[in-house]
Design a protein around this motif. Structure first.
Motif, short mmCIF file in Angstrom:
data_model
loop_
_atom_site.label_atom_id
_atom_site.label_comp_id
_atom_site.label_asym_id
_atom_site.label_seq_id
_atom_site.Cartn_x
_atom_site.Cartn_y
_atom_site.Cartn_z
N LEU A 90 0.83 -1.19 0.00
CA LEU A 90 0.00 0.00 0.00
C LEU A 90 0.87 1.25 0.00
O LEU A 90 1.88 1.30 0.68
N THR B 132 -12.94 -4.28 -2.38
CA THR B 132 -12.40 -4.35 -1.02
C THR B 132 -11.47 -5.55 -0.88
O THR B 132 -11.72 -6.61 -1.45
N THR C 61 -6.97 -6.31 8.61
CA THR C 61 -6.92 -5.11 7.78
C THR C 61 -7.92 -5.25 6.64
O THR C 61 -8.11 -6.33 6.11
N GLN C 62 -8.55 -4.14 6.30
CA GLN C 62 -9.44 -4.10 5.14
C GLN C 62 -9.19 -2.81 4.39
O GLN C 62 -9.18 -1.73 4.98
N LEU C 63 -9.00 -2.92 3.09
CA LEU C 63 -8.84 -1.76 2.23
C LEU C 63 -10.09 -1.67 1.37
O LEU C 63 -10.47 -2.63 0.71
N GLN D 38 -11.68 0.44 -1.74
CA GLN D 38 -11.14 1.30 -2.79
C GLN D 38 -12.16 1.51 -3.89
O GLN D 38 -12.81 0.56 -4.35
N SER E 152 0.20 5.40 3.01
CA SER E 152 -0.12 5.16 4.42
C SER E 152 1.02 4.39 5.05
O SER E 152 1.91 3.92 4.38
N THR F 57 0.54 1.57 6.57
CA THR F 57 0.03 0.21 6.72
C THR F 57 1.03 -0.83 6.24
O THR F 57 1.12 -1.91 6.80
#
Length: 159
Positions: A82, A104, A115-117, A119, A85, A87
């Motif tokens: 990522l 996601t 963790t979940q992204l 977008q 950030s 992260t």
């Protein structure tokens, strides 16, 4: 023209060919396998015009993850780097979409935190990374192959 015969596509065939996925890859390694080599899953044979941007992105990301995993040894799994950030890298443990435009990623970061992204498809930017598998895990998890199996089913790929 082939073999001195001219072929004429109907307007329906032209529209369908326009809507079907097309891809091109060039690699410095002559043995590199393109993401679309071989037979595509059933879901990717459908015209893109019948899909939301989220579903269309989701299906293609699955192919890229699966192709990336084919190149990994037994000590590594697919992770996602990522930017923007602190992260770092997320070990990808799930992938989904929410129509019409959200993708996601589910996983864990280097310290083991869930963790979940989430977008938007217009911001799609994924960097696949070879991440070491857990030391106490005998085999690496191959999420791409599980996800690709869902693309071959006749029911909705999200089930």
């Amino acid at each position: 023209m082939t073999d001195d015969k001219m072929t004429i596509d109907t307007s329906a065939e032209l529209m369908e060919n326009d809507a079907l996925p097309q891809t091109r890859e060039v690699h410095t390694d002559p043995n590199a396998k393109p993401v679309t080599q071989g037979q595509l899953p059933r879901a990717l044979a459908e015209p893109a015009t019948k899909k939301s941007p989220a579903q269309w992105a989701y299906e293609r990301i699955i192919l890229y993850i699966q192709n990336f995993e084919k190149q990994l040894d037994n000590d590594h799994e697919v992770g996602m780097g990522l930017t923007g950030s602190d992260t770092g890298v997320i070990r990808i443990e799930g992938l989904g979409y929410y129509d019409p435009d959200i993708i996601t990623y589910y996983g864990t970061n280097q310290s083991g935190a869930k963790t979940q992204l989430i977008q938007h498809v217009s911001q799609l930017n994924v960097s696949l990374v070879a991440s070491p598998k857990h030391i106490d895990q005998p085999e690496p998890k191959r999420i791409g192959f599980q996800l690709a199996t869902a693309l071959d089913r006749s029911e909705d790929v999200t089930s």
